[in-house]
Design a protein around this motif. Sequence first.
Motif, short mmCIF file in Angstrom:
data_model
loop_
_atom_site.label_atom_id
_atom_site.label_comp_id
_atom_site.label_asym_id
_atom_site.label_seq_id
_atom_site.Cartn_x
_atom_site.Cartn_y
_atom_site.Cartn_z
N GLY A 1 0.80 -1.22 0.00
CA GLY A 1 0.00 0.00 0.00
C GLY A 1 0.83 1.27 0.00
O GLY A 1 0.52 2.22 -0.73
N SER A 2 1.88 1.30 0.80
CA SER A 2 2.71 2.50 0.88
C SER A 2 3.36 2.82 -0.46
O SER A 2 3.44 3.99 -0.86
N TYR A 3 3.80 1.78 -1.16
CA TYR A 3 4.43 1.98 -2.47
C TYR A 3 3.41 2.41 -3.51
O TYR A 3 3.64 3.35 -4.28
N ARG A 4 2.27 1.75 -3.54
CA ARG A 4 1.23 2.07 -4.52
C ARG A 4 0.74 3.51 -4.35
O ARG A 4 0.69 4.28 -5.32
N ASN A 5 0.41 3.89 -3.12
CA ASN A 5 -0.12 5.23 -2.89
C ASN A 5 0.95 6.30 -3.11
O ASN A 5 0.67 7.38 -3.65
N GLY A 6 2.19 6.00 -2.69
CA GLY A 6 3.27 6.96 -2.91
C GLY A 6 3.54 7.17 -4.38
O GLY A 6 3.82 8.31 -4.81
N THR A 7 3.46 6.11 -5.17
CA THR A 7 3.68 6.23 -6.60
C THR A 7 2.57 7.04 -7.26
O THR A 7 2.83 7.88 -8.13
N LEU A 8 1.32 6.80 -6.87
CA LEU A 8 0.20 7.58 -7.42
C LEU A 8 0.34 9.06 -7.05
O LEU A 8 0.10 9.94 -7.89
N LEU A 9 0.72 9.33 -5.81
CA LEU A 9 0.89 10.71 -5.39
C LEU A 9 1.99 11.40 -6.20
O LEU A 9 1.80 12.52 -6.70
N ALA B 1 -4.57 18.55 -6.85
CA ALA B 1 -5.68 18.08 -6.02
C ALA B 1 -5.75 16.55 -6.03
O ALA B 1 -6.06 15.91 -5.01
N LEU B 2 -5.43 15.94 -7.18
CA LEU B 2 -5.39 14.47 -7.26
C LEU B 2 -4.25 13.92 -6.40
O LEU B 2 -4.41 12.87 -5.75
N ALA B 3 -3.12 14.61 -6.41
CA ALA B 3 -2.01 14.19 -5.53
C ALA B 3 -2.42 14.28 -4.07
O ALA B 3 -2.09 13.39 -3.27
N LEU B 4 -3.13 15.33 -3.74
CA LEU B 4 -3.62 15.49 -2.37
C LEU B 4 -4.56 14.36 -2.00
O LEU B 4 -4.49 13.81 -0.89
N LEU B 5 -5.43 13.97 -2.92
CA LEU B 5 -6.36 12.86 -2.67
C LEU B 5 -5.59 11.56 -2.40
O LEU B 5 -5.93 10.81 -1.47
N ALA B 6 -4.55 11.30 -3.20
CA ALA B 6 -3.75 10.09 -2.99
C ALA B 6 -3.08 10.12 -1.62
O ALA B 6 -3.00 9.09 -0.94
N GLY B 7 -2.61 11.29 -1.20
CA GLY B 7 -1.99 11.41 0.11
C GLY B 7 -2.98 11.18 1.24
O GLY B 7 -2.65 10.52 2.24
N VAL B 8 -4.18 11.70 1.10
CA VAL B 8 -5.21 11.53 2.13
C VAL B 8 -5.63 10.06 2.22
O VAL B 8 -5.82 9.52 3.33
N VAL B 9 -5.78 9.40 1.07
CA VAL B 9 -6.13 7.97 1.07
C VAL B 9 -5.05 7.15 1.77
O VAL B 9 -5.35 6.26 2.58
N ASP B 10 -3.79 7.46 1.48
CA ASP B 10 -2.70 6.72 2.13
C ASP B 10 -2.67 6.99 3.63
O ASP B 10 -2.45 6.07 4.43
N LEU B 11 -2.90 8.24 4.00
CA LEU B 11 -2.91 8.60 5.42
C LEU B 11 -4.02 7.85 6.15
O LEU B 11 -3.80 7.31 7.25
N ALA B 12 -5.21 7.78 5.54
CA ALA B 12 -6.32 7.07 6.16
C ALA B 12 -6.00 5.58 6.29
O ALA B 12 -6.31 4.94 7.31
N GLY B 13 -5.37 5.00 5.25
CA GLY B 13 -5.00 3.59 5.31
C GLY B 13 -3.99 3.30 6.39
O GLY B 13 -4.09 2.28 7.09
N ARG B 14 -3.02 4.18 6.56
CA ARG B 14 -2.01 3.98 7.61
C ARG B 14 -2.64 4.06 9.00
O ARG B 14 -2.29 3.28 9.89
N ARG B 15 -3.54 5.00 9.18
CA ARG B 15 -4.19 5.13 10.49
C ARG B 15 -5.07 3.92 10.77
O ARG B 15 -5.15 3.44 11.90
N ARG B 16 -5.73 3.41 9.75
CA ARG B 16 -6.55 2.21 9.92
C ARG B 16 -5.68 1.02 10.30
O ARG B 16 -6.04 0.23 11.18
N ASP B 17 -4.53 0.89 9.64
CA ASP B 17 -3.60 -0.21 9.97
C ASP B 17 -3.08 -0.09 11.40
O ASP B 17 -2.93 -1.09 12.11
N ASP B 18 -2.82 1.16 11.82
CA ASP B 18 -2.34 1.38 13.19
C ASP B 18 -3.39 0.95 14.22
O ASP B 18 -3.07 0.35 15.25
#
Length: 486
Positions: free
Chosen positions: A274-282, A462-479
């Motif tokens: 997930g971290s790689y996929r979302n970082g690449t999209l961002l 704005a799309l980059a921001l969306l990718a960052g927010v999605v990744d942030l939400a995923g990391r918090r969910r994993d935590d």
Amino acid sequence: MTTRSTDRHRWRAYWACVAVAALTILDLTKVNVALPSIEQAFSASSTELQLVVSGYVLTFGLALVPAGRIGDQRSRKAMFVVGLSIFTLSSVAAALAPTASVLLIARLVQGVGAGIQMPQVIGTVQELFQGEERGRAFGLFGATIGIATAFGPTLGGLAIALGGADDGWRWIFWMNVPLGLAALLAIVRLLPSGRRGSSEKLSLDPLGLLLFAITVIALMWPFLFTTGSPDDNPARWWLLVVFVIAAALFVWWERRYAASGRYPLVTMSLFRIGSYRNGTLLATAYFAGTPAMFLLTTLFLQDGLGLPAVFAGMTSIGFALASAASSWWGGLMVNRLGRPIVVLGVVIVLISVIGMVIATLVLPDDVVPWAVAAVMIVGGAGGGLVIAPNQTLALEDVPVAEGGLAGSVGQLGQRIGAAIGTAVALSLFYATIYRETDDEVQTVVYHDAYAIGMTSVAVLLALALLAGVVDLAGRRRDDVLTAASE
């Protein structure tokens, strides 16, 4: 060898690699300010001018993934030598180009050299450093890339000022020669041979390589030939159908090739991280917007306001310096703050883009360059928080053995993003000029063209921001899940 001397040697090797990356990235932006001079020298069309910039990006992207795979399987040092040699020799050809066609061919070859050497940089950094030290290394890497990206227009403008309006653009390519030779010498002296797997047959997945090439070309081609001119051929958009088919076949073949026990061109399991996929999209969305921002700004200042190339390029100096400082800080803090630091950076860059558009629309023309330069400082502060921290976060879960491949796929996303983002922004910019030229005075036309072109930049950020927010939400969910299981 003592630990101290080993560390010193590692950092020397690191800086040699970063110098190569900076040289490669410089050519993405310093040519921007030369477009009016090249147009004048060769009576070049808007399509030819677009290809001078984007043709380099196309071949850059095509070479990235196979070059990263070869570097992982064999010797990154050898790939550095090959890439730098091609890059330097093609720079000579570009500097001597007697026609626009020769210049375009030289730029295409130059892009191949850039695409060969760039994945070796990421793979080597991934191999040299671990943990917090890797964050520091990528922080310095991001600072250098930020400086190279933003200082490119300034260097290009300076070359034109020194060489003159007719031949100054040639100096932009001549400067690559001593820089390329110096980088080549540093790589040969400082990097170990690093040969890996020489007893095994090199696995390049030829069918995968062919499908990959078709996929990339079919995606980028329609955008490369989108100039905003009424003469643009609408049939080019049918290539996107070819892209969808080729991409589906590529994914299918790569999975089948991996299932047979061989090494595919692209390991699809990377995208399950997930971290790689979302970082690449961002990064893809971010790099789709920022090069277009620099290009539109220099074109507006030169063609719209009549600013000399050297001064148009200098407006990005503040971005470079602020980006360097914030990138260094971001590299140090990324392991502590994580993805929020990247999201904050994208927000700041997005605000700066909106600020530049507002400045050009409401302020007097003689004040606009100063206002744009001031807002660029703010944008640079945000940009530095994006590149290096995102690189660190995207690669943190990737195995070191696949560092070159992962880095090259990430770079591919950035180059495709840059090509598409630049094409979209330029097409909107020039289409507005074609549409309004007969009805409005020149200054109004260029103000409108800049505002409309920069709208696409804002959407991409704005799309980059969306990718960052999605990744942030995923990391918090994993935590949360991790804490609940303990």
